[in-house]
Design a protein around this motif. Structure first.
Motif, PDB file in Angstrom:
ATOM      1  N   ILE A 281       0.842  -1.198   0.000  1.00 25.20           N
ATOM      2  CA  ILE A 281       0.000   0.000   0.000  1.00 25.20           C
ATOM      3  C   ILE A 281       0.876   1.247   0.000  1.00 25.20           C
ATOM      4  N   LYS A 282       0.467   2.272  -0.741  1.00 25.34           N
ATOM      5  CA  LYS A 282       1.270   3.481  -0.918  1.00 25.34           C
ATOM      6  C   LYS A 282       0.699   4.655  -0.120  1.00 25.34           C
ATOM      7  N   ILE A 283       1.589   5.567   0.267  1.00 26.15           N
ATOM      8  CA  ILE A 283       1.177   6.751   1.014  1.00 26.15           C
ATOM      9  C   ILE A 283       0.228   7.606   0.171  1.00 26.15           C
ATOM     10  N   GLU A 284       0.373   7.525  -1.172  1.00 21.45           N
ATOM     11  CA  GLU A 284      -0.491   8.308  -2.062  1.00 21.45           C
ATOM     12  C   GLU A 284      -1.938   7.854  -2.008  1.00 21.45           C
ATOM     13  N   GLN A 285      -2.189   6.685  -1.427  1.00 22.53           N
ATOM     14  CA  GLN A 285      -3.561   6.190  -1.324  1.00 22.53           C
ATOM     15  C   GLN A 285      -4.320   6.816  -0.156  1.00 22.53           C
ATOM     16  N   ILE A 286      -3.651   7.621   0.634  1.00 24.70           N
ATOM     17  CA  ILE A 286      -4.324   8.303   1.740  1.00 24.70           C
ATOM     18  C   ILE A 286      -5.050   9.531   1.195  1.00 24.70           C
ATOM     19  N   ARG A 292     -11.283  13.655   7.722  1.00 27.00           N
ATOM     20  CA  ARG A 292     -10.949  12.302   8.168  1.00 27.00           C
ATOM     21  C   ARG A 292     -10.120  11.588   7.097  1.00 27.00           C
ATOM     22  N   GLU A 293      -8.986  11.011   7.508  1.00 29.27           N
ATOM     23  CA  GLU A 293      -8.116  10.309   6.574  1.00 29.27           C
ATOM     24  C   GLU A 293      -8.647   8.907   6.289  1.00 29.27           C
ATOM     25  N   VAL A 294      -8.626   8.547   5.014  1.00 29.02           N
ATOM     26  CA  VAL A 294      -9.046   7.211   4.600  1.00 29.02           C
ATOM     27  C   VAL A 294      -8.060   6.688   3.566  1.00 29.02           C
ATOM     28  N   PHE A 295      -8.040   5.357   3.422  1.00 32.35           N
ATOM     29  CA  PHE A 295      -7.287   4.734   2.331  1.00 32.35           C
ATOM     30  C   PHE A 295      -8.214   4.553   1.146  1.00 32.35           C
ATOM     31  N   GLU A 296      -7.700   4.800  -0.037  1.00 36.76           N
ATOM     32  CA  GLU A 296      -8.439   4.534  -1.271  1.00 36.76           C
ATOM     33  C   GLU A 296      -7.843   3.295  -1.919  1.00 36.76           C
ATOM     34  N   PHE A 297      -8.674   2.295  -2.145  1.00 35.69           N
ATOM     35  CA  PHE A 297      -8.232   1.067  -2.804  1.00 35.69           C
ATOM     36  C   PHE A 297      -9.030   0.859  -4.083  1.00 35.69           C
ATOM     37  N   THR A 298      -8.354   0.473  -5.148  1.00 33.41           N
ATOM     38  CA  THR A 298      -9.033  -0.086  -6.315  1.00 33.41           C
ATOM     39  C   THR A 298      -8.685  -1.561  -6.299  1.00 33.41           C
ATOM     40  N   GLN A 299      -9.633  -2.372  -5.864  1.00 30.37           N
ATOM     41  CA  GLN A 299      -9.348  -3.772  -5.604  1.00 30.37           C
ATOM     42  C   GLN A 299      -8.910  -4.498  -6.879  1.00 30.37           C
TER      43      GLN A 299
END
Length: 430
Positions: A281-286, A292-299
């Motif tokens: 996981i990359k810091i750019e996905q925050i 509110r901080e969230v992670f963004e995932f494209t599964q």
């Protein structure tokens, strides 16, 4: 207006075998007829997808392609001659796949300058794997896990080992029920588990389906109801909140590999994602939404985009051991090896009964729970513990990416007793 060639008998379209290929890929004739019937047949020509006009189903007018006009004329001739031949068939013959493929074989293979078609099973299988490898590497294509590609390779290698050992002279026409039972017996004699055997049969059927679609295979005995995937329920554990707590707190500073695997695993647990998404996981996905901080995932498996709140413990892991960054990616097999050691150090030692079939024999044994921890245990633990904590199922599914509640409930590991306690806490029983 549709560019496909239509008649009362059916519809012809020319498609690319792999629209996301970086190099040349085969041009395939796709014929739809009757109700939900279709056949595919390789034309023998290849083209780079960037030079293919999908709308007109022709090679684009590119000056560097010297044989463009010939190929386009041949494609038009193939479809025209084929439809002429079909019009002379009886209504029953028009629905006969073997007859239709025979016509295509006659029309297309008569061309003197087309590429040699792949006829042997192993030639086709190797080409199939090469295509899948390109799909896995191509960031613009539908994601295909490298683990899946490796699984196909393992199956083809087992088939090659079988062919060499048994001297079976394996090819398309030899793949029937006799082969099926002999191959399963061979795998059992080499102590493969029933689920591993089932995986190889499933992969083989996938390859044969593609070969049939491409016109390389005309033997359909593998579709017999007895030619089936074998399996048994595997042991899938989850870690309780207390065990996650123990894993989080155990000191692994003297074994940095174990520590890294543990931290990656915990990120998987606190995000509920698959290892293909949480490992690396990359810091750019925050991202930040409403402060509110969230992670963004494209599964990777489904292509779904999901957003997961960043758990305070992930922040602690980042700040305490990685200077505010996220841990680097680790090879998945290494995670599986090291997380077991981390679980042992954390004293995750409940005894679990394991029942499995190896080499055709049913085996039962009792093992320590930490020996069963793998990378996927993180995701299953999240889903189960989130459910037991009374997080709404629809919210858990929004994070995990499960499509249906039925799929979700089958996935989580909740005992009847645990579910009864959860139900007892509902307003109805108060």
């Amino acid at each position: 207006m549709s560019k496909s060639i239509q008649s009362t008998s059916g519809t012809i379209k020319y498609r690319l075998k792999d629209v996301n290929a970086k190099a040349e890929t085969s041009i395939v004739l796709d014929y739809s007829f009757g109700r939900n019937n279709r056949i595919k047949f390789a034309t023998g020509y290849k083209v780079n997808p960037k030079n293919w006009d999908k709308s007109n189903q022709r090679i684009r007018a590119v000056s560097t392609l010297q044989n463009r006009e010939k190929v386009n004329k041949d494609l038009l001739r193939y479809s025209s001659n084929f439809m002429d031949e079909v019009s002379n068939l009886t209504e029953v013959e028009k629905q006969n796949r073997k007859i239709l493929k025979g016509l295509l074989e006659k029309i297309i293979r008569e061309s003197e300058e087309v590429e040699k078609s792949i006829t042997s099973f192993f030639e086709f299988a190797d080409d199939f794997i090469k295509t899948k490898e390109n799909q896995a590497k191509n960031i613009s294509s539908v994601k295909l896990s490298p683990i899946t590609v490796r699984s196909y390779k393992q199956t083809v290698n087992r088939l090659k080992d079988f062919d060499k050992k048994v001297k079976y002279n394996l090819d398309f026409e030899a793949i029937d029920l006799k082969f099926y039972y002999i191959f399963i017996q061979y795998l059992e004699e080499n102590n493969y588990s029933i689920n591993t055997i089932g995986k190889h049969i499933k992969n083989l059927v996938t390859i044969l389906n593609r070969a049939s679609e491409d016109g390389a295979n005309t033997n359909f005995q593998y579709r017999h109801r007895e030619f089936k995937t074998v399996s048994e329920e595997s042991i899938s554990i989850y870690l309780t909140e207390l065990e996650i707590e123990a894993l989080y707190n155990v000191d692994l500073s003297n074994t940095k590999d174990w520590e890294l695997a543990r931290d990656i695993f915990l990120i998987g647990y606190y995000t509920g994602q698959r290892v293909s998404d949480y490992n690396g996981i990359k810091i750019e996905q925050i991202k930040v939404f409403n402060g509110r901080e969230v992670f963004e995932f494209t599964q990777m498996k489904t292509g779904k985009k999901v957003y997961v709140p960043i758990h305070p413990r992930i922040k602690s892991i980042m700040n305490e051991r990685y200077e505010g960054n996220l841990p680097r990616k680790l090879n998945a097999p290494d995670i599986n090896e090291y997380i077991k050691e981390a679980g042992r150090k954390a004293k995750i030692e409940d005894q679990i009964s394991v029942h499995k079939t190896i080499g055709g024999e049913k085996i039962s044994e009792t093992v320590s729970k930490h020996t069963l921890i793998v990378s996927h245990t993180a995701r299953r633990s999240f889903c189960t513990n989130a459910y037991l904590s009374k997080m709404p199922t629809i919210d858990i599914m929004a994070i995990s990416g499960h499509s249906t509640e039925r799929e979700f409930y089958k996935y989580i590991k909740v005992t009847p007793q645990e579910r009864a306690v959860k139900i007892a806490d509902s307003a109805f029983f108060q």
